[in-house]
Motif scaffolding. Structure first.
Motif, PDB file in Angstrom:
ATOM      1  N   GLY A  61       0.825  -1.220   0.000  1.00 49.63           N
ATOM      2  CA  GLY A  61       0.000   0.000   0.000  1.00 49.63           C
ATOM      3  C   GLY A  61       0.851   1.257   0.000  1.00 49.63           C
ATOM      4  O   GLY A  61       0.701   2.122  -0.884  1.00 49.63           O
ATOM      5  N   PRO A  62       1.779   1.400   0.949  1.00 43.54           N
ATOM      6  CA  PRO A  62       2.639   2.580   0.943  1.00 43.54           C
ATOM      7  C   PRO A  62       3.549   2.659  -0.284  1.00 43.54           C
ATOM      8  O   PRO A  62       3.877   3.752  -0.748  1.00 43.54           O
ATOM      9  CB  PRO A  62       3.473   2.435   2.218  1.00 43.54           C
ATOM     10  N   LEU A  63       3.954   1.520  -0.820  1.00 35.17           N
ATOM     11  CA  LEU A  63       4.791   1.534  -2.016  1.00 35.17           C
ATOM     12  C   LEU A  63       4.043   2.174  -3.180  1.00 35.17           C
ATOM     13  O   LEU A  63       4.580   3.036  -3.888  1.00 35.17           O
ATOM     14  CB  LEU A  63       5.226   0.109  -2.361  1.00 35.17           C
ATOM     15  N   LEU A  64       2.790   1.782  -3.368  1.00 32.41           N
ATOM     16  CA  LEU A  64       1.973   2.399  -4.429  1.00 32.41           C
ATOM     17  C   LEU A  64       1.767   3.888  -4.181  1.00 32.41           C
ATOM     18  O   LEU A  64       1.913   4.713  -5.088  1.00 32.41           O
ATOM     19  CB  LEU A  64       0.618   1.705  -4.527  1.00 32.41           C
ATOM     20  N   ALA A  65       1.419   4.231  -2.948  1.00 32.69           N
ATOM     21  CA  ALA A  65       1.218   5.645  -2.616  1.00 32.69           C
ATOM     22  C   ALA A  65       2.512   6.425  -2.790  1.00 32.69           C
ATOM     23  O   ALA A  65       2.501   7.598  -3.178  1.00 32.69           O
ATOM     24  CB  ALA A  65       0.689   5.783  -1.195  1.00 32.69           C
ATOM     25  N   GLY A  66       3.650   5.782  -2.530  1.00 36.45           N
ATOM     26  CA  GLY A  66       4.953   6.434  -2.689  1.00 36.45           C
ATOM     27  C   GLY A  66       5.239   6.809  -4.132  1.00 36.45           C
ATOM     28  O   GLY A  66       5.870   7.839  -4.402  1.00 36.45           O
ATOM     29  N   VAL A  67       4.777   5.990  -5.071  1.00 29.82           N
ATOM     30  CA  VAL A  67       4.934   6.334  -6.482  1.00 29.82           C
ATOM     31  C   VAL A  67       4.190   7.640  -6.774  1.00 29.82           C
ATOM     32  O   VAL A  67       4.667   8.497  -7.524  1.00 29.82           O
ATOM     33  CB  VAL A  67       4.451   5.184  -7.390  1.00 29.82           C
ATOM     34  N   GLY A  68       3.037   7.815  -6.137  1.00 25.04           N
ATOM     35  CA  GLY A  68       2.287   9.061  -6.293  1.00 25.04           C
ATOM     36  C   GLY A  68       3.028  10.253  -5.730  1.00 25.04           C
ATOM     37  O   GLY A  68       3.012  11.348  -6.315  1.00 25.04           O
ATOM     38  N   VAL A  69       3.692  10.067  -4.600  1.00 27.20           N
ATOM     39  CA  VAL A  69       4.489  11.154  -4.013  1.00 27.20           C
ATOM     40  C   VAL A  69       5.635  11.523  -4.949  1.00 27.20           C
ATOM     41  O   VAL A  69       5.936  12.706  -5.152  1.00 27.20           O
ATOM     42  CB  VAL A  69       5.004  10.758  -2.607  1.00 27.20           C
ATOM     43  N   VAL A  70       6.261  10.520  -5.553  1.00 26.01           N
ATOM     44  CA  VAL A  70       7.344  10.785  -6.512  1.00 26.01           C
ATOM     45  C   VAL A  70       6.794  11.550  -7.717  1.00 26.01           C
ATOM     46  O   VAL A  70       7.433  12.492  -8.212  1.00 26.01           O
ATOM     47  CB  VAL A  70       8.038   9.472  -6.940  1.00 26.01           C
ATOM     48  N   ALA A  71       5.612  11.181  -8.189  1.00 24.46           N
ATOM     49  CA  ALA A  71       5.007  11.904  -9.324  1.00 24.46           C
ATOM     50  C   ALA A  71       4.762  13.363  -8.956  1.00 24.46           C
ATOM     51  O   ALA A  71       4.996  14.260  -9.781  1.00 24.46           O
ATOM     52  CB  ALA A  71       3.700  11.234  -9.735  1.00 24.46           C
ATOM     53  N   ASP A  72       4.313  13.620  -7.734  1.00 24.70           N
ATOM     54  CA  ASP A  72       4.138  15.006  -7.284  1.00 24.70           C
ATOM     55  C   ASP A  72       5.471  15.748  -7.273  1.00 24.70           C
ATOM     56  O   ASP A  72       5.538  16.923  -7.651  1.00 24.70           O
ATOM     57  CB  ASP A  72       3.517  15.053  -5.887  1.00 24.70           C
ATOM     58  N   ALA A  73       6.526  15.085  -6.838  1.00 20.06           N
ATOM     59  CA  ALA A  73       7.846  15.718  -6.804  1.00 20.06           C
ATOM     60  C   ALA A  73       8.331  16.045  -8.212  1.00 20.06           C
ATOM     61  O   ALA A  73       8.879  17.127  -8.454  1.00 20.06           O
ATOM     62  CB  ALA A  73       8.853  14.818  -6.088  1.00 20.06           C
ATOM     63  N   VAL A  74       8.118  15.132  -9.147  1.00 20.86           N
ATOM     64  CA  VAL A  74       8.504  15.375 -10.549  1.00 20.86           C
ATOM     65  C   VAL A  74       7.701  16.537 -11.103  1.00 20.86           C
ATOM     66  O   VAL A  74       8.243  17.427 -11.770  1.00 20.86           O
ATOM     67  CB  VAL A  74       8.304  14.103 -11.396  1.00 20.86           C
ATOM     68  N   LEU A  75       6.428  16.557 -10.811  1.00 24.71           N
ATOM     69  CA  LEU A  75       5.570  17.640 -11.277  1.00 24.71           C
ATOM     70  C   LEU A  75       6.011  18.968 -10.684  1.00 24.71           C
ATOM     71  O   LEU A  75       6.096  19.981 -11.384  1.00 24.71           O
ATOM     72  CB  LEU A  75       4.115  17.341 -10.899  1.00 24.71           C
TER      73      LEU A  75
END
Length: 188
Positions: A61-75
């Protein structure tokens, strides 16, 4: 929110300070949750397959959510230079993956609740709500199909109650002992 205009997304990310804060604290929260999942698994290990299921959910669960955090950082780092379709695509990664992570969070809750009841490690006042809260989070990916916004709102409430459960469970694990609940609340 999902469905926001690219202009609204760019405006929200223009003042990067709150997004940086969200990325840093969100990433830290996910790492600390994985630590919590391992610690809880250690306590619940006598619960067998249910404890193992909780650990799997507590990692995936946190691994998937972490990908979202990385996408926010890239954005955040490239919003001024990205085309509109890339801005929208990157922005939608985080909320979508949070909803997709819901069943894994549910697995963590259900596994923790059942293992807690079987082993007696968790008080029934924590184990039973874990089982109950896990059920709606199993359905959270269905919110991606809901254009009305009700599904994502229900999922957000479910995740909020999950966060409260994690807080109360961590508090209980740290402070519980042969003390009355009133003393536990006061210490907390």
């Amino acid at each position: 929110r999902l469905g926001s205009s690219v202009t609204d997304i760019r405006t929200a990310f223009a003042d990067g300070s709150h997004v940086v804060l969200g990325v840093v604290t969100g990433g830290l929260a996910l790492v600390l949750f994985v630590v919590f999942a391992f610690a809880l698994h250690h306590r619940l290990s006598a619960g067998g397959g249910w404890a193992s299921a909780a650990l799997v959910g507590g990692i995936l669960g946190p691994l998937l959510a972490g990908v979202g955090v990385v996408a926010d950082a890239v954005l955040l780092g490239g919003i001024a230079h990205l085309p509109d379709d890339a801005v929208r695509g990157l922005f939608e990664v985080h909320p979508r993956l949070q909803l997709v992570a819901g069943p894994f969070v549910a697995l963590f809750l259900l596994g923790s609740g059942v293992a807690g009841l079987r082993t007696g490690v968790l008080t029934p006042r924590l184990a039973r709500p874990a089982c109950v809260l896990g059920v709606p989070l199993l359905l959270s990916p269905l919110a991606l199909l809901d254009a009305s916004g009700i599904g994502p709102a229900v999922a957000a409430v479910g995740f909020g109650l999950f966060s409260l459960w994690v807080f109360l469970t961590a508090l209980w694990l740290l402070l519980a002992g042969p003390i009355p609940d009133v003393v536990l609340v006061r210490r907390g």
